[in-house]
Design an enzyme around this catalytic site. Structure first.
Site, mmCIF file in Angstrom:
data_model
loop_
_atom_site.group_PDB
_atom_site.id
_atom_site.type_symbol
_atom_site.label_atom_id
_atom_site.label_comp_id
_atom_site.label_asym_id
_atom_site.label_seq_id
_atom_site.Cartn_x
_atom_site.Cartn_y
_atom_site.Cartn_z
ATOM 1 N N GLN A 179 99.120 -16.477 8.828
ATOM 2 C CA GLN A 179 98.502 -15.292 9.441
ATOM 3 C C GLN A 179 97.594 -15.423 10.513
ATOM 4 O O GLN A 179 96.685 -16.319 10.777
ATOM 5 C CB GLN A 179 97.670 -14.711 8.453
ATOM 6 C CG GLN A 179 97.322 -13.240 8.490
ATOM 7 C CD GLN A 179 98.485 -12.166 8.722
ATOM 8 O OE1 GLN A 179 99.215 -12.422 7.937
ATOM 9 N NE2 GLN A 179 98.417 -11.371 9.630
ATOM 10 N N ASP B 297 108.527 -16.358 10.509
ATOM 11 C CA ASP B 297 108.133 -15.340 11.564
ATOM 12 C C ASP B 297 108.659 -15.802 12.973
ATOM 13 O O ASP B 297 108.182 -15.332 14.002
ATOM 14 C CB ASP B 297 106.525 -15.008 11.534
ATOM 15 C CG ASP B 297 106.234 -13.654 12.006
ATOM 16 O OD1 ASP B 297 107.259 -12.791 12.480
ATOM 17 O OD2 ASP B 297 105.155 -13.124 12.115
ATOM 18 N N LYS C 165 102.014 -7.175 2.525
ATOM 19 C CA LYS C 165 103.093 -8.223 2.364
ATOM 20 C C LYS C 165 103.104 -8.555 0.731
ATOM 21 O O LYS C 165 104.181 -8.631 0.258
ATOM 22 C CB LYS C 165 102.590 -9.316 3.158
ATOM 23 C CG LYS C 165 103.100 -9.061 4.633
ATOM 24 C CD LYS C 165 102.370 -10.428 5.485
ATOM 25 C CE LYS C 165 102.489 -9.849 7.068
ATOM 26 N NZ LYS C 165 101.806 -11.087 7.809
#
Ligand code: NDP
Length: 283
Positions: free
Chosen positions: A100, A123, A56
């Site tokens: 994460q 997300d 990323k």
């Protein structure tokens, strides 16, 4: 003399798709009045999380977007993680936040995720955003968006297709299944309790596998003409990455397949930044 032809599957190349879609993303970034910043909160130093984050960060650098990687110790308290998420919520220089996953066992994922400001939830995993994308609105979790964009790039329509999704996690399997349904597919979802996986996968036009078990899908699970999307990422004994699908055993049967690495993972990273830019467009 009889000749037999072995047909090899078309490779649905995530790298190629991502490169082709990159100029469109760059154009959108140039259209913003500021340079977006993505905060990546990592708890623990799991090897898989570290390598996803590395990808990323490299992509952020490539497209000229800022990233702020906040790495926290494995034994940090849940309260402290929540405080850090709140700091990112309050920071007007940060437009997108990703925690994460997975988190260590002592931290409740849903509590931490739902602390993220839904307007910065890149997300789309907060309850508010889940209810939006479940109804086909708002941004999708990055992997589901990545799968959708990869299929679109290869002009594979989901409309009226029979899709079997293997895996039903909140992060990956469930959003993919809902995305497929919202695109008009007839969706079957399989999981660890599915009794006869091969029957369910063989009836599909498209199999999407998101489990995390090396070689789960073998030749007995597939049939001619199918499209296979392998979301799984596993590390083999030799340290190399591979998917959930035994590529070698199915590649001469199915019509098309994504490789691992070089398939869905590439598109997930692209989709994450597409989400960030979409969020910024709404500010
Ligand atoms: P989880 O462990 O959260 O979920 C795994 C799912 O697989 C569960 O729904 C589980 O069923 C199901 N399952 C387990 N065993 C079987 C089996 N034998 N047959 C059928 N289904 C089974 O994993 P994630 O969803 O987070 O991730 C799945 C994979 O996707 C991992 O390899 C991960 O690394 C990868 N991944 C890839 C990304 C990419 O961009 N390519 C992005 C994110 C993840 P049950 O619900 O019954 O337990």
């Amino acid at each position: 003399m009889l000749c037999s032809y072995i047909m090899s599957a078309q490779i649905l190349d995530g790298r190629k798709a991502r490169e082709a879609l990159l100029p469109g993303l760059m154009e959108k970034i140039r259209g913003l009045s500021f340079v977006p910043t993505l905060a990546i909160i990592q708890v623990s130093d799991r090897i898989d999380s570290t390598s996803f984050i590395k990808a990323k960060k490299a992509f952020a650098k490539k497209i000229g977007v800022n990233e702020k990687h906040i790495q926290l110790a494995e034994n940090i308290s849940q309260e402290k993680v929540i405080d850090i998420v709140r700091e990112c919520n309050a920071d007007s220089n940060i437009q997108g936040i990703i925690v994460q996953l997975p988190l260590p066992a002592h931290i409740e994922r849903d509590i931490v995720i739902n602390t993220i400001d839904p307007n910065k939830d890149v997300d789309a995993l907060t309850a508010m955003n889940v209810s939006k994308w479940s109804e086909g609105r708002g941004i999708l979790p990055a992997t589901a968006r990545g799968v959708r964009e990869l299929l679109k790039f290869y002009k594979i329509s989901l409309k009226d297709k029979k899709v079997t999704v293997v895996g039903r996690s909140e992060l990956v399997g469930k959003p993919i299944a809902i995305m497929c349904r919202n695109e008009g597919a007839i969706v079957t979802v399989c999981h660890s309790k599915t009794l006869d996986l091969a029957t369910e996968t063989k009836k599909a036009d498209i199999i999407i596998c998101a489990v995390g078990k090396l070689g789960l899908i073998q030749s007995k699970h597939v049939k001619r003409g199918q499209i296979i999307i392998d979301v799984g990422i596993n590390r083999k004994e030799d340290g190399m990455l591979a998917g959930d699908v035994d590529f070698q055993s199915v590649k001469n049967i199915v019509a098309a397949i994504t490789p691992v690495p070089g398939g869905v993972g590439q598109m997930t990273v692209l989709a994450l930044f597409e989400n960030l830019v979409d969020i910024c467009g709404n500010i």
